[in-house]
Design an enzyme around this catalytic site. Sequence first.
Site, short mmCIF file in Angstrom:
data_model
loop_
_atom_site.label_atom_id
_atom_site.label_comp_id
_atom_site.label_asym_id
_atom_site.label_seq_id
_atom_site.Cartn_x
_atom_site.Cartn_y
_atom_site.Cartn_z
CG ASP A 97 -2.01 0.84 1.28
OD1 ASP A 97 -2.71 0.87 0.40
OD2 ASP A 97 -1.94 2.00 2.27
CD GLU A 144 15.94 -14.46 4.12
OE1 GLU A 144 15.57 -15.29 5.22
OE2 GLU A 144 16.67 -13.51 4.34
C1 GLC Z 1 -4.09 3.23 -0.62
C2 GLC Z 1 -5.32 2.21 -0.66
C3 GLC Z 1 -6.61 3.09 0.02
C4 GLC Z 1 -6.21 3.58 1.24
C5 GLC Z 1 -4.78 4.28 1.43
C6 GLC Z 1 -4.46 4.61 2.57
O1 GLC Z 1 -4.11 3.99 -1.52
O2 GLC Z 1 -5.71 1.32 -1.79
O3 GLC Z 1 -7.96 2.30 0.01
O4 GLC Z 1 -7.37 4.56 1.81
O5 GLC Z 1 -3.80 3.42 0.67
O6 GLC Z 1 -3.87 3.47 3.15
#
Ligand code: GLC
Length: 594
Positions: free
Chosen positions: A232, A302
């Site tokens: 993310d 790993e």
């Molecule tokens: C990314 C995710 C989104 C979230 C953001 C903060 O963009 O896809 O859904 O709100 O990160 O974590």
Amino acid sequence: MTRTAPLTTDDLSAGAPVHTPAASGEWWRDAVIYQVYPRSFADGNGDGIGDLPGVTAKLDHLRQLGVDAVWLSPFYRSPQKDAGYDVADYRDIDPLFGTLEDFDEMLAGAHERGLKIIVDLVPNHSSDQHVWFQEALAAAPGSDARERYMFREGRGPAGDEPPNNWQSIFGGPAWTRLAPRADDGPLGPQWYLHLFDSSQPDLNWENPEVRAEFEDVLRFWLDRGVDGFRVDVAHGMVKAPGLPDWDGHVSMVEGTVEDGHEQVSDPSDPEDGSTGAGHAGPMFDQDGVHEIYRSWHRVLAEYPGDRCLVAEAWVEPLSRLARYVRPDEMHQAFNFSFLTAPWDAAKLRTVVDVSLDTMDAVSAPTTWVLSNHDVVRHASRFGLAEIGGRQLNGIAATDPQPDAELGLRRARAATLLMLALPGSAYLYQGEELGLPDHTALPAEVRQDPSFFRTDGAEPGRDGCRVPLPWVGGAPGNGFGPTGKTWLPQPGVYADLAADRQYGVKGSTYEMYRTALELRRSEQLGAGALAWVDALSDSPDVVAFRVAGVVVVSNLGAAPLTLPAEAEVLVASGDLDTSSGAVALPSDMTVWLHA
Ligand code: GLC
Ligand code: CA
């Protein structure tokens, strides 16, 4: 030129390949990966929120659909302020979604069916309920506990102005000030940085303890048997030294400076990073992030079995994105330039060309994606003719509503085009049913923090997160045993429910299933791509050859007569045979042996 004459087999001959696939055969290079958004996929216990037992119960749907892997959005312990992208414990399952045993059962069930499992890692920020942040709040300024996050003194004589002018991606300032305490310095309480909601404090990636912790989290899930991670906000984490002021504004989904829809990148210019003043800003796409991914690459290496890292990085142009998937970093990155491309033949050809080129240059597979949990579903987006189908941020009841029929027609055509492209493709749950967004959600039911932080100016992403319909006409359309759904479903979901499409010729579900089966048998994912020369500057047609298949998309208004000898493998809708010949109507795609 616009084409009206019937196509001949000669017309469909292709030029030299513009892309030849890599020789190495890791599974993720040509995988079709299905995104499960757990709270909206299937509800096992009837509380109206999807959960892991719900996922396990529907694994056969995924196997029959024919995908290779499943990526699950976060299911970790979380106060759910940002639907789980606010993690309070990276090593446990939120009771809302089940238990670690439920996870193990889901993983084993997937593996039995030959499906890989990718989990979501959220390293840019934690929840404010994470034990580290609670410790930081309890500890004194300057303490080790505060060093795990981005705490700073405020500006101004009393320290009562934020440390810099950064804005949260969800709206409002990116800094929140703590409550006063006795041991505060002369500038009073500190502030902490949150690029997203105030409940999502940014971690301090300059701190080795943070780096060590996340390597350990990776190992925790790798040891449990996961096949990879979707990372993310992979372009976040490291911030420019000194956290300099920046006057740009980063929008939720584009990752570029927001100034209306014009700001969606222009993929026709691979060198154009200038969608605004310093498109990335000092909080994104800093060179320092790459060292983190090199270390994670080593951790994954790993483990046996080609585990993978997938970057969610809203960076542009594609040449910047390619840096995340250099041979010693991550393995894939979402291709948001493809997702944001309008329904336009020249632009689609360009984004495909540039994507293959830039990813080939670093020996990474290109990925393709049309929908996810952060953007308006493509069946709704492509129904917004007036802005070229490019609206991403959510549709409110008071906005112009999409043309549902046009949207679905173009969505199916775009999907069929996408699923023929070499590399790896991502599907978002429900797109195989042709689901649109709920585009008229009442404000009272909205839950996305971006709706609240912008006082409703941004409708937010709830419309694409509506619980799936499994059984048309049942309570909650069969989402769970009680009929409860955490967001209301639009009326059309009954007709689009899975059970109304299984085995039904011409249904969206059957189109996806057929395409995925052909993609596998024709080895399209690992194929070479060559453009059909005679159509390579057509304003109306996108046509290319991958492996032994010719793909033709008709974006023009007039039907396109196909060569009589061509064998139709799959089409995105009914072909037109009214004139005796077979014609591809407007806004449709076909795969041929020709
Ligand atoms: C990314 C995710 C989104 C979230 C953001 C903060 O963009 O896809 O859904 O709100 O990160 O974590
Ligand atoms: Ca549930």
